[in-house]
Write a protein that holds these residues in place. Structure first.
Motif, PDB file in Angstrom:
ATOM      1  N   THR A 198      -8.728  -4.036   1.212  1.00  0.00           N
ATOM      2  CA  THR A 198      -8.318  -4.318   2.577  1.00  0.00           C
ATOM      3  C   THR A 198      -7.823  -5.760   2.716  1.00  0.00           C
ATOM      4  O   THR A 198      -7.793  -6.535   1.761  1.00  0.00           O
ATOM      5  CB  THR A 198      -9.464  -4.060   3.574  1.00  0.00           C
ATOM      6  OG1 THR A 198      -8.938  -4.112   4.906  1.00  0.00           O
ATOM      7  CG2 THR A 198     -10.583  -5.070   3.431  1.00  0.00           C
ATOM      8  N   ASN A 204       0.858  -1.187   0.000  1.00  0.00           N
ATOM      9  CA  ASN A 204       0.000   0.000   0.000  1.00  0.00           C
ATOM     10  C   ASN A 204       0.890   1.231   0.000  1.00  0.00           C
ATOM     11  O   ASN A 204       1.680   1.422   0.937  1.00  0.00           O
ATOM     12  CB  ASN A 204      -0.904   0.022   1.234  1.00  0.00           C
ATOM     13  CG  ASN A 204      -1.911  -1.108   1.211  1.00  0.00           C
ATOM     14  OD1 ASN A 204      -2.701  -1.217   0.287  1.00  0.00           O
ATOM     15  ND2 ASN A 204      -1.858  -1.963   2.229  1.00  0.00           N
ATOM     16  N   ASN A 220       1.333  -0.860   8.656  1.00  0.00           N
ATOM     17  CA  ASN A 220       0.006  -0.998   8.051  1.00  0.00           C
ATOM     18  C   ASN A 220      -1.041  -0.180   8.812  1.00  0.00           C
ATOM     19  O   ASN A 220      -1.949   0.400   8.214  1.00  0.00           O
ATOM     20  CB  ASN A 220      -0.370  -2.491   8.029  1.00  0.00           C
ATOM     21  CG  ASN A 220      -1.738  -2.734   7.451  1.00  0.00           C
ATOM     22  OD1 ASN A 220      -2.687  -2.987   8.182  1.00  0.00           O
ATOM     23  ND2 ASN A 220      -1.856  -2.621   6.139  1.00  0.00           N
ATOM     24  N   GLU A 221      -0.893  -0.113  10.134  1.00  0.00           N
ATOM     25  CA  GLU A 221      -1.852   0.638  10.946  1.00  0.00           C
ATOM     26  C   GLU A 221      -1.869   2.111  10.525  1.00  0.00           C
ATOM     27  O   GLU A 221      -2.909   2.776  10.552  1.00  0.00           O
ATOM     28  CB  GLU A 221      -1.495   0.535  12.438  1.00  0.00           C
ATOM     29  CG  GLU A 221      -1.718  -0.836  13.063  1.00  0.00           C
ATOM     30  CD  GLU A 221      -0.736  -1.901  12.596  1.00  0.00           C
ATOM     31  OE1 GLU A 221       0.331  -1.561  12.024  1.00  0.00           O
ATOM     32  OE2 GLU A 221      -1.030  -3.102  12.778  1.00  0.00           O
ATOM     33  N   TRP A 239     -12.269  -0.765   7.615  1.00  0.00           N
ATOM     34  CA  TRP A 239     -11.137  -1.670   7.406  1.00  0.00           C
ATOM     35  C   TRP A 239     -10.186  -1.197   6.300  1.00  0.00           C
ATOM     36  O   TRP A 239      -9.161  -1.829   6.041  1.00  0.00           O
ATOM     37  CB  TRP A 239     -11.650  -3.059   6.995  1.00  0.00           C
ATOM     38  CG  TRP A 239     -12.501  -3.768   7.993  1.00  0.00           C
ATOM     39  CD1 TRP A 239     -12.317  -3.805   9.349  1.00  0.00           C
ATOM     40  CD2 TRP A 239     -13.658  -4.570   7.716  1.00  0.00           C
ATOM     41  NE1 TRP A 239     -13.299  -4.586   9.923  1.00  0.00           N
ATOM     42  CE2 TRP A 239     -14.133  -5.081   8.950  1.00  0.00           C
ATOM     43  CE3 TRP A 239     -14.335  -4.936   6.551  1.00  0.00           C
ATOM     44  CZ2 TRP A 239     -15.249  -5.908   9.053  1.00  0.00           C
ATOM     45  CZ3 TRP A 239     -15.446  -5.766   6.645  1.00  0.00           C
ATOM     46  CH2 TRP A 239     -15.898  -6.240   7.883  1.00  0.00           C
ATOM     47  N   GLU A 264      -7.629  -0.125   3.549  1.00  0.00           N
ATOM     48  CA  GLU A 264      -6.234   0.276   3.338  1.00  0.00           C
ATOM     49  C   GLU A 264      -6.129   1.256   2.172  1.00  0.00           C
ATOM     50  O   GLU A 264      -5.159   1.996   2.059  1.00  0.00           O
ATOM     51  CB  GLU A 264      -5.369  -0.956   3.056  1.00  0.00           C
ATOM     52  CG  GLU A 264      -5.294  -1.879   4.258  1.00  0.00           C
ATOM     53  CD  GLU A 264      -4.447  -3.112   4.034  1.00  0.00           C
ATOM     54  OE1 GLU A 264      -4.099  -3.765   5.038  1.00  0.00           O
ATOM     55  OE2 GLU A 264      -4.148  -3.447   2.868  1.00  0.00           O
ATOM     56  N   THR A 288     -13.337  -0.314  -1.379  1.00  0.00           N
ATOM     57  CA  THR A 288     -12.056  -0.139  -0.696  1.00  0.00           C
ATOM     58  C   THR A 288     -11.260  -1.426  -0.913  1.00  0.00           C
ATOM     59  O   THR A 288     -11.829  -2.466  -1.258  1.00  0.00           O
ATOM     60  CB  THR A 288     -12.220   0.059   0.822  1.00  0.00           C
ATOM     61  OG1 THR A 288     -12.594  -1.194   1.424  1.00  0.00           O
ATOM     62  CG2 THR A 288     -13.264   1.112   1.153  1.00  0.00           C
ATOM     63  N   PRO A 294      -6.706   6.005   4.609  1.00  0.00           N
ATOM     64  CA  PRO A 294      -6.760   5.264   3.341  1.00  0.00           C
ATOM     65  C   PRO A 294      -6.929   6.174   2.123  1.00  0.00           C
ATOM     66  O   PRO A 294      -6.563   5.793   1.019  1.00  0.00           O
ATOM     67  CB  PRO A 294      -7.977   4.344   3.501  1.00  0.00           C
ATOM     68  CG  PRO A 294      -8.758   4.894   4.639  1.00  0.00           C
ATOM     69  CD  PRO A 294      -7.800   5.634   5.519  1.00  0.00           C
ATOM     70  N   ARG A 348      -3.878   2.525   7.404  1.00  0.00           N
ATOM     71  CA  ARG A 348      -5.323   2.442   7.661  1.00  0.00           C
ATOM     72  C   ARG A 348      -5.878   3.703   8.310  1.00  0.00           C
ATOM     73  O   ARG A 348      -7.083   3.939   8.272  1.00  0.00           O
ATOM     74  CB  ARG A 348      -5.630   1.227   8.542  1.00  0.00           C
ATOM     75  CG  ARG A 348      -5.427  -0.081   7.777  1.00  0.00           C
ATOM     76  CD  ARG A 348      -5.835  -1.278   8.620  1.00  0.00           C
ATOM     77  NE  ARG A 348      -5.553  -2.506   7.898  1.00  0.00           N
ATOM     78  CZ  ARG A 348      -6.421  -3.511   7.755  1.00  0.00           C
ATOM     79  NH1 ARG A 348      -7.609  -3.443   8.302  1.00  0.00           N
ATOM     80  NH2 ARG A 348      -6.083  -4.575   7.076  1.00  0.00           N
TER      81      ARG A 348
END
Lengths: 265, 299, 265, 299
Positions: C62, B177, B207-208, C84, C86, C60, B214, B211
């Motif tokens: 995720t 990501n 990753n947190e 959720w 990403e 999305t 996004p 998130r």
């Protein structure tokens, strides 16, 4: 309204004021990084006449009315002016609808022909053996096609630039001329409006769509222009001087826009 | 039963090893900003040849370096210069004038047509701007055709599909990501068109962190991530540093010696000092020096 | 590896497990809102076998490995599962490269013909006087074209759905059949892999590309399938039962995915 | 010398007054979410007729209401339903089966082709998916042609250009900078294609708030902003409220009475109560009741 004209200004400041008068309020206007004079002209229009212009700067949209001074930036990728951003624009978004980026556009050139066709590709008869390789068209081909009004702008005026025939055409002007020069090519009628140089302003005579002298800058003679143009220009009986900037325009230019004095050199 | 996500982090050597002679690669960023230079320099070190390089819509001196180093056979971009650092990229200019480099001539609109066609797996996409110009002559892959709906003349711009896209971005998590700072220029168009994408980033973030925002994720599910702090140097990195003006002038001077006077010495010296002799990106940063690097911050 | 099969499961749970086995790790997989059984199957694959699957959910992307339970959602516009996320995906982005949204796809239908061509447009000979107007193709035409593997999935199995000829084709299957049925149309060879119904799984015989019975669900006979299919199916000599879910699959389905028990009704 | 920015805020009555009989309008959102319902209901109140309505790629019951109210001559979308509330939109189904509504049949891919062609001012854009299907038969505006590059059969999907796009978003400043919460579905494609765009928002925010997060600005420079809190009701609004399931079931029951049994009474009663009798959006919210509205929050 009587306009109080400035007395003491440079040709660059004169041209900036001329460009300022091309901008219309409420439109989107792309502000380039490399061409300082058009950039100054557009910002001048914004601060004085067009509060609702939507400025496209370093791939953001913004409005700069509340900025006391425009700090200069030299590259389209300088991220610092993005501090002003109201919106970010992906560069590829421009191709989805170029009119959402700008309603007017300024096109530079290595060569320009009598009908305002122009070349950024290179100089030389043979594309595979160019004597001078240019930078390439950038987005000029597409932007000039989509905007309502486009302007040719060059930073010098000589016979290498103003040629009878471009070696290559990267942005179409009025084609081969005539009242329907563009329509014959299947194109809309939005060819170049003016060609702006350090010597003069030129427009295109409506019937032939050939370049015509519109005004000369202070200190420039019609003969100076003719001598430095590699094709026959249409010269009207009376050629006025280009309208000078007003006192107010010059003040705003110098105090808020061109704080570094790039237009004064 | 293994149920853990796999990290996609590799180093610049592995990234460059994906690039083989003759491939079509795309390199992101825009003129003076956001190029994956740690990977670009490693490609030169490996001596990759005959690349078709799709630059950004408007290309910069990163591509000029690749051309000067002899890696490029064909170039796809609508501009090659360094803005106020140099009006036309010197090694590009020299290579074209000497007939050593093929240019897929286009403007930025046509450029995105070619990438979109590749992404959409179409043979071409149409474009109107360019009718009446020299583009179909100097780039015979672009054809004029009559549109089947209204009978208008249009350009058919063929797909150009990158085998690999090399992108620079600010951040990524280990799972592919990617988050740009700023707009990301046309990087998304390259990613969409390419078979595989490697993204070089300034920092790996958890990753947190991804998130939490996004909306900032600009590319998802890329194939590999390379961590290279100051990895766009000498070019700018939005949110991190501005371009190294002195270094760019040094490069332009070296390359111009060849373009204008046929003297390849200064360019070769540049190449040795900044590309061939440092073995890794970290070695390159040592050559530049931390003092110079920390002087480039954006504020 | 010996698999411990579950004893007591519903047909929906059976189908979810079958679909789970179609997913491959690392791929992108679109998870619809409306089709609960395929959704459960894809999530099952993710939790048990494909930790790196990239799930496309309510526009999305995720990864849900760390979610103890998947709360249900019923519409593709339910914003709550976006917690959720990403990455956010614009809906129109899908059209730029549908493979960036999903490598596999599940297509529903009002009618399906022997070659897996399918119809979501409507029922009736005359398009301008339909006896039943369907919902429309949604994105099925495009997604099925671009993905590596697509599956037909219907929630009932009868002669109104399985017809000799669709009134309209909204998603092309294997065309008019034969080994090169799609290539003759100028299409890549990625026609439907399986057709999944409450009675059975069908595949497509490689030479003719006609639908062929692959397995029947527990309690269903070959004759049940034949009687409810409006065209002649290819029936192999031996038709096995569809492989049941494992104990582990059923546990994960019930405890983490289908917490509301929609697959148990 | 006037140098102040002009506010673009108008009310839903003025917005609807931009829509005239026979126009092509686009309405944003997606199935059960994010429709500019204050404007949609006002269009019905004004009795606008013969609209060509471009829905989202997948349309919902907002369009069904417009169809039932007799405003729509032609509909452009790839789906018409309410997901689990109803498999096929009832008034749509009834109107099509009775031959009273023209459908520009497409799938979502072709739908975006038509909008992109409009945005790019091209007569068409090409698409491959749909070759071998009934689309070119049932929608004769979509032509099969042979591509000029590789000779493949492709679909030419013609441009459909909205005169006006009506979009719902969470926030906007008074100057036309719009910020969605969530992805914004395909709203950007409608905005790009349309000549003019009106955006209905939940809240007007100060320009300073926009500048704090320019990444969230999804549309810039739109033509007008309408403030209408709870303005997507009975549909969802990301970040604000979920759809009103009870209300949607009430609508579906009313519309289904006509679609299945030819009884227009319940639909007419719905129309009177929720659209024709409330004179403004605020009056509509009074009819729904604040208790119901505050019960719909997202958490």
């Amino acid at each position: 309204m009587t306009r109080a004209y400035a007395q003491d200004f440079t040709t660059k400041e004169l041209i900036a004021a001329f460009i300022a008068h091309q901008v219309r309020d409420g439109e989107r206007v792309a502000v380039g990084a490399g061409l300082h004079v058009p950039r100054a002209g557009i910002l001048l229009a914004h601060l004085l006449y067009c509060p609702n212009v939507r400025l496209y700067i370093v791939m953001t949209f913004t409005n700069l009315l509340k900025e006391p001074r425009m700090e200069p930036f030299y590259t389209v990728t300088d991220f610092r002016p993005a501090k002003w951003a109201e919106a970010y624009v992906l560069h590829d978004d421009f191709q989805e609808n170029p009119r959402l980026v700008s309603n007017m556009f300024v096109v530079g050139a290595l060569q320009i022909d009598p009908y305002g066709n122009s070349n950024l590709i290179g100089v030389g008869r043979d594309y595979h053996r160019l004597s001078f390789r240019g930078p390439g068209a950038v987005g000029t081909t597409s932007m000039a096609h989509y905007v309502d009004r486009y302007y040719l702008y060059v930073q010098s005026h000589d016979r290498r630039i103003f040629v009878e025939k471009c070696d290559f055409i990267s942005t179409i002007g009025w084609g081969e001329g005539g009242p329907d020069g563009r329509r014959r090519l299947g194109l809309p009628d939005n060819g170049p409006i003016y060609c702006i140089t350090p010597l003069c302003i030129m427009d295109f005579e409506p019937r032939t769509k050939r370049m015509r002298l519109k005004s000369v800058h202070p200190g420039v003679t019609v003969d100076d222009v003719v001598r430095n143009t590699g094709f026959e220009l249409i010269i009207p009986d009376v050629v006025p001087e280009t309208e000078p900037p007003t006192v107010e325009e010059l003040r705003v230019l110098r105090e808020r826009i061109d704080v570094e004095g790039m237009l004064r050199t | 039963m293994v149920v853990e996500r796999r990290s996609l982090i590799i180093d610049e050597r592995e990234a460059a090893s994906w690039i083989r002679d003759g491939m079509t690669i795309a390199i992101g960023g825009f003129i003076n900003s956001s190029h994956p230079m740690a990977i670009v320099r490693q490609i030169i070190r490996r001596g990759v040849r005959d690349l078709t390089v799709i630059g950004p819509a408007s290309g910069g001196l990163d591509l000029d370096l690749l051309i000067g180093a002899g890696c490029v056979r064909k170039l796809v971009t609508a501009y090659m210069g360094g803005e106020h650092y140099c009006p036309v990229a010197p090694m590009f200019r020299a290579a074209v004038e000497r007939g050593e480099l093929q240019v897929w001539e286009c403007d930025e609109g046509m450029y995105y047509c070619a990438l979109r066609a590749a992404a959409q797996r179409l043979p071409f996409t149409p474009w109107k701007a360019g009718i009446g110009t020299s583009f179909p002559d100097v780039n015979p892959e672009i054809k004029v055709f009559t549109d089947p709906i209204k009978g208008e003349p249009l350009l058919a711009v063929p797909a150009i599909r990158p085998d690999i896209a090399l992108i620079y971005a600010a951040h990524a998590d280990p799972y592919g990501n990617v988050q740009h700072i700023g707009t990301g220029f046309g990087d998304r168009a390259l990613w969409r068109a390419a078979d595989r994408t490697i993204v070089q980033v300034e920092r790996i973030i958890p990753n947190e962190e991804v998130r939490k925002n996004p909306l900032a994720t600009s590319l998802y599910g890329v194939d590999a991530i390379v961590r290279a702090p100051y990895g766009s140097h000498p070019f700018a990195a939005p949110g991190y540093y501005i371009e190294d003006a002195a270094h760019l002038r040094e490069y332009v001077a070296a390359a111009t010696a060849y373009a204008k006077h046929g003297d390849r010495g200064p360019f070769e010296a540049y190449l040795r000092k900044y590309v061939l002799e440092p073995e890794t990106h970290a070695d390159y940063l040592e050559v530049i020096g931390i003092k110079r690097l920390i002087s480039l911050h954006e504020y």
